[in-house]
Design a protein around this motif. Sequence first.
Motif, PDB file in Angstrom:
ATOM      1  N   ASP A  15      -2.158  11.506  -5.379  1.00  0.00           N
ATOM      2  CA  ASP A  15      -2.180  11.026  -6.758  1.00  0.00           C
ATOM      3  C   ASP A  15      -1.884  12.207  -7.653  1.00  0.00           C
ATOM      4  OD1 ASP A  15      -2.748  10.097  -9.318  1.00  0.00           O
ATOM      5  OD2 ASP A  15      -4.360   8.791  -8.623  1.00  0.00           O
ATOM      6  N   ILE A  16      -0.737  12.142  -8.322  1.00  0.00           N
ATOM      7  CA  ILE A  16      -0.294  13.268  -9.133  1.00  0.00           C
ATOM      8  C   ILE A  16      -1.303  13.633 -10.222  1.00  0.00           C
ATOM      9  CG2 ILE A  16       0.988  11.921 -10.848  1.00  0.00           C
ATOM     10  CD1 ILE A  16       3.211  14.068 -10.631  1.00  0.00           C
ATOM     11  N   LYS A  17      -2.159  12.680 -10.583  1.00  0.00           N
ATOM     12  CA  LYS A  17      -3.143  12.920 -11.648  1.00  0.00           C
ATOM     13  C   LYS A  17      -4.354  13.715 -11.168  1.00  0.00           C
ATOM     14  CE  LYS A  17      -1.981   8.657 -14.139  1.00  0.00           C
ATOM     15  NZ  LYS A  17      -2.495   7.334 -14.601  1.00  0.00           N
ATOM     16  N   THR A  18      -4.640  13.638  -9.877  1.00  0.00           N
ATOM     17  CA  THR A  18      -5.883  14.249  -9.389  1.00  0.00           C
ATOM     18  C   THR A  18      -5.714  15.197  -8.203  1.00  0.00           C
ATOM     19  OG1 THR A  18      -6.274  12.329  -7.954  1.00  0.00           O
ATOM     20  CG2 THR A  18      -7.271  12.282 -10.159  1.00  0.00           C
ATOM     21  N   ASP A  19      -4.624  15.082  -7.454  1.00  0.00           N
ATOM     22  CA  ASP A  19      -4.476  15.862  -6.225  1.00  0.00           C
ATOM     23  C   ASP A  19      -3.520  17.029  -6.394  1.00  0.00           C
ATOM     24  OD1 ASP A  19      -6.162  14.103  -4.853  1.00  0.00           O
ATOM     25  OD2 ASP A  19      -4.492  12.762  -4.360  1.00  0.00           O
ATOM     26  N   TYR A  20      -3.873  18.139  -5.760  1.00  0.00           N
ATOM     27  CA  TYR A  20      -3.003  19.317  -5.760  1.00  0.00           C
ATOM     28  C   TYR A  20      -1.976  19.221  -4.636  1.00  0.00           C
ATOM     29  CZ  TYR A  20      -1.529  24.212  -5.584  1.00  0.00           C
ATOM     30  OH  TYR A  20      -0.782  25.363  -5.578  1.00  0.00           O
ATOM     31  N   LEU A  21      -2.426  18.736  -3.475  1.00  0.00           N
ATOM     32  CA  LEU A  21      -1.554  18.586  -2.318  1.00  0.00           C
ATOM     33  C   LEU A  21      -1.758  17.206  -1.689  1.00  0.00           C
ATOM     34  CD1 LEU A  21      -2.066  22.035  -0.537  1.00  0.00           C
ATOM     35  CD2 LEU A  21       0.013  21.276  -1.718  1.00  0.00           C
ATOM     36  N   PRO A  22      -0.730  16.673  -1.036  1.00  0.00           N
ATOM     37  CA  PRO A  22      -0.903  15.402  -0.321  1.00  0.00           C
ATOM     38  C   PRO A  22      -1.711  15.599   0.953  1.00  0.00           C
ATOM     39  CG  PRO A  22       1.297  16.257   0.042  1.00  0.00           C
ATOM     40  CD  PRO A  22       0.657  17.168  -0.966  1.00  0.00           C
ATOM     41  N   TYR A  23      -2.233  14.500   1.481  1.00  0.00           N
ATOM     42  CA  TYR A  23      -2.953  14.529   2.743  1.00  0.00           C
ATOM     43  C   TYR A  23      -2.763  13.178   3.422  1.00  0.00           C
ATOM     44  CZ  TYR A  23      -6.504  11.937   0.094  1.00  0.00           C
ATOM     45  OH  TYR A  23      -7.153  11.008  -0.680  1.00  0.00           O
TER      46      TYR A  23
END
Length: 250
Positions: free
Chosen positions: A13-21
């Motif tokens: 989530d581009i609003k809350t996450d720095y990196l995907p998982y």
Amino acid sequence: MEKKIKLELFRFDIKTDYLPYFAKLLVKIDSQKSLLDLLKIVQKNVLEYGYNAYGFKINGVVVFDFGLKIEDLIKNFGLEWKIEPLNPHLAIKDLMINVEPFLQKLESLKQVGLDELAQDEVQSVLKDMEFRGLEALDIETQDIKNVFLLSFLPFAYATPLSVENSEYLGEAYFILVASLYAKHKTPKILETICKLENGIFNAQNLQTYLFPPNAKFDKCINELKMIAFEMSENSQVQALKSKLIKKVNS
């Protein structure tokens, strides 16, 4: 018959996450159900899991027909699926991606008739649809034309090169140029795809990265490639042609 499918779900989530998982989920589903049914199960288990109508990748292959039966998908992908967006670099919410880079890339084609092509295609589709109020629909708006253009999004990021190189025009671009050239047959249209660095001579085999596979897109691109090679006035293409001719004759 009920099947158990192990899913690795791309999360971001581009609003809350720095990196995907990736989140793991075991899904039990009737093999006669559809891909859309599976996505609904995912959303029940993973709150607000995001996806849209443009498709996504299963084990690196683009799937965009949500009506496909689970049994057919299992035959192709087995029972362990890694699910990712069409282009992870453009992810905004799980499988949903930012479509603006694709639309911006197509802007250059407006000079050679892309808006006209989109409008004609939309008109053709609407003529086959019967409902009241059709005359009130404004087919001149860019939003309506974008609906047509975005139908090519599954092909825009199918191949590895189209994902990793943002400068590469991409297979969806070539398909649209083929449609434009079939309609107008002007050198100006051909020149849009003839740069050696990012143009059609770098095209990859699209069928390899689509399910169900469809050879018609590669046939279209390959025919356009041959036309461009024979008729392009681009100096780089001419130099390449001369080099190849000398190699054949030597």
